[in-house]
Design a protein around this motif. Structure first.
Motif, PDB file in Angstrom:
ATOM      1  N   ASP A 217       0.805  -1.227   0.000  1.00 18.35           N
ATOM      2  CA  ASP A 217       0.000   0.000   0.000  1.00 18.35           C
ATOM      3  C   ASP A 217       0.834   1.271   0.000  1.00 18.35           C
ATOM      4  N   VAL A 218       2.136   1.150   0.282  1.00 15.72           N
ATOM      5  CA  VAL A 218       3.024   2.310   0.251  1.00 15.72           C
ATOM      6  C   VAL A 218       4.258   1.991  -0.585  1.00 15.72           C
ATOM      7  N   ASP A 219       4.924   3.045  -1.053  1.00 13.15           N
ATOM      8  CA  ASP A 219       6.098   2.880  -1.923  1.00 13.15           C
ATOM      9  C   ASP A 219       7.400   3.211  -1.218  1.00 13.15           C
ATOM     10  N   VAL A 220       7.316   4.046  -0.177  1.00 13.72           N
ATOM     11  CA  VAL A 220       8.512   4.458   0.561  1.00 13.72           C
ATOM     12  C   VAL A 220       8.217   4.367   2.056  1.00 13.72           C
ATOM     13  N   VAL A 221       9.099   3.690   2.782  1.00 13.77           N
ATOM     14  CA  VAL A 221       8.981   3.623   4.236  1.00 13.77           C
ATOM     15  C   VAL A 221      10.203   4.306   4.836  1.00 13.77           C
ATOM     16  N   VAL A 222       9.959   5.326   5.661  1.00 13.79           N
ATOM     17  CA  VAL A 222      11.022   6.136   6.247  1.00 13.79           C
ATOM     18  C   VAL A 222      11.193   5.792   7.718  1.00 13.79           C
ATOM     19  N   CYS A 223      12.443   5.626   8.151  1.00 14.14           N
ATOM     20  CA  CYS A 223      12.722   5.363   9.566  1.00 14.14           C
ATOM     21  C   CYS A 223      14.176   5.718   9.861  1.00 14.14           C
ATOM     22  N   ASP A 224      14.523   5.744  11.138  1.00 12.38           N
ATOM     23  CA  ASP A 224      15.929   5.947  11.485  1.00 12.38           C
ATOM     24  C   ASP A 224      16.686   4.640  11.253  1.00 12.38           C
ATOM     25  N   GLY A 225      18.022   4.734  11.247  1.00 15.41           N
ATOM     26  CA  GLY A 225      18.851   3.582  10.920  1.00 15.41           C
ATOM     27  C   GLY A 225      18.760   2.444  11.914  1.00 15.41           C
ATOM     28  N   PHE A 226      18.494   2.753  13.178  1.00  9.42           N
ATOM     29  CA  PHE A 226      18.394   1.698  14.188  1.00  9.42           C
ATOM     30  C   PHE A 226      17.207   0.784  13.877  1.00  9.42           C
ATOM     31  N   HIS A 227      16.038   1.388  13.714  1.00 12.58           N
ATOM     32  CA  HIS A 227      14.841   0.588  13.481  1.00 12.58           C
ATOM     33  C   HIS A 227      14.844  -0.030  12.078  1.00 12.58           C
ATOM     34  N   GLY A 228      15.428   0.669  11.113  1.00 11.15           N
ATOM     35  CA  GLY A 228      15.528   0.117   9.765  1.00 11.15           C
ATOM     36  C   GLY A 228      16.400  -1.119   9.722  1.00 11.15           C
ATOM     37  N   ASN A 229      17.513  -1.081  10.448  1.00 11.64           N
ATOM     38  CA  ASN A 229      18.422  -2.227  10.478  1.00 11.64           C
ATOM     39  C   ASN A 229      17.785  -3.415  11.194  1.00 11.64           C
ATOM     40  N   VAL A 230      17.131  -3.129  12.320  1.00 11.55           N
ATOM     41  CA  VAL A 230      16.432  -4.194  13.060  1.00 11.55           C
ATOM     42  C   VAL A 230      15.343  -4.817  12.182  1.00 11.55           C
ATOM     43  N   LEU A 231      14.587  -3.965  11.487  1.00 10.44           N
ATOM     44  CA  LEU A 231      13.507  -4.453  10.627  1.00 10.44           C
ATOM     45  C   LEU A 231      14.053  -5.337   9.512  1.00 10.44           C
TER      46      LEU A 231
END
Length: 330
Positions: A217-231
């Motif tokens: 449903d989305v094309d871009v997901v924005v987050c900080d590097g900590f949560h992005g790496n964990v994800l």
């Protein structure tokens, strides 16, 4: 177009990366290559005369390990493959650089040598992931552990442009990773970022929870590097867990083994879909120069895909478009 390929630091060794370069050269006759790695190893690999005319080799055995402190290593190891490559790129002698080695080394050398775009607070490490509908872009993946509202806003701007150009979406849907979809959820930074993105000239659709990012449903997901790496690592581990346990369950009985034979082809397709290496390398958005980072376990096919992604990025002049948009927003 000339591109630099860092051959060292990958899990599969310089030979595999170089063979990927050879395969790429057959598909892109207009490309010339600067490869950085041990010359004596490369001489053992057969290449045709056409590639020889388009190939430059920078000889080095030195590279930065994943467990080394990146800033210290980049300053100390002047002859490491990534430092030599980044210096070559910074002189304007090539159009882009791709590495399959240490992520930290690529990021730090990019910051110290290639440098950030004007007005960009921090560069973002990105990845393209499959969804139930198409693909999506996730950023940041670990380059920036702590982020301010301004940094996250810039990530959204850069991700929006990158998605527009590479996913062919006129108005990509941009979302902010959070623990709930309501605008009052999350930390103070996330709440303020939400308010800031609502004012930006983009299709910001609000917060998204991690369980929903693969809905498409989305094309871009924005987050900080900590949560992005964990994800990202959770995604990797979950995909591996599911596939291994499906195989284990099927192999546990005679009927299961028969069923396994029947679904062998669809399972291979599923495994390929879940493997994000199939989508090539991804850029570090926000650097003055084009720098791409490929997965450390990339095989020859992934190298071809990664270089192809970078060529497309360069041809579409995405860096210039990002720089103009960031400057407009200042």
């Amino acid at each position: 177009m000339k591109i630099i390929v860092d051959l060292l630091g990958s899990d599969k060794g310089p030979e595999t990366i170089f063979k990927g370069v050879i395969e790429t050269s057959k598909l892109h006759k207009d490309l010339s290559f600067v490869v950085i790695g041990p010359q004596e190893i490369l001489k053992k690999i057969e290449i045709d005369n056409d590639l020889r005319d388009r190939l430059e080799i920078i000889d080095t055995h030195e590279y930065i390990l994943n467990n080394e402190e990146p800033t210290f290593a980049v300053r100390k190891k002047k002859d490491s493959s990534i430092v030599l490559g980044m210096r070559y790129l910074d002189k304007g002698n090539a159009d882009g650089l791709i590495s399959f080695g240490s992520t930290g080394a690529v990021l730090v050398s990019g910051l110290l040598i290639a440098k950030r775009m004007e007005n960009v607070e921090r560069p973002a490490l990105t990845i393209t992931l499959p969804t139930n509908k198409d693909r999506m872009i996730l950023l940041d993946l670990g380059a920036n552990i702590d982020c301010t509202v301004e940094i996250l806003k810039q990530f959204a701007i850069m991700g929006n442009i990158y998605a527009r150009e590479t996913l062919n979406k006129l108005s990509p849907k941009v979302a902010l990773l959070n623990i709930g979809s309501e605008n009052g959820k999350g930390t103070k930074v996330l709440k303020e970022t939400y308010a800031a993105l609502e004012k930006e000239n983009m299709n910001f659709v609000g917060n998204i929870e991690s369980r929903d990012i693969f809905n498409g449903d989305v094309d871009v997901v924005v987050c900080d590097g900590f949560h992005g790496n964990v994800l990202l690592k959770t995604i990797e581990g979950s995909a591996k867990f599911i596939l291994e346990n499906m195989k284990k369950t099927l192999m546990s009985s005679f009927i299961g083994k028969i069923g396994g034979l029947l679904i062998k082809s669809p399972m291979k397709k599923l495994k390929k879909t879940l493997d994000y290496k199939e989508y090539g390398a991804c850029p570090m958005l926000g650097l003055k120069k084009v720098v791409f980072k490929g997965h450390g376990s990339s095989d020859e096919k992934a190298v071809v895909s990664g270089i192809g992604s970078m060529v497309d990025f360069i041809k579409k002049d995405i860096n210039s478009k990002i720089a103009k948009e960031i400057e407009r927003g200042e």
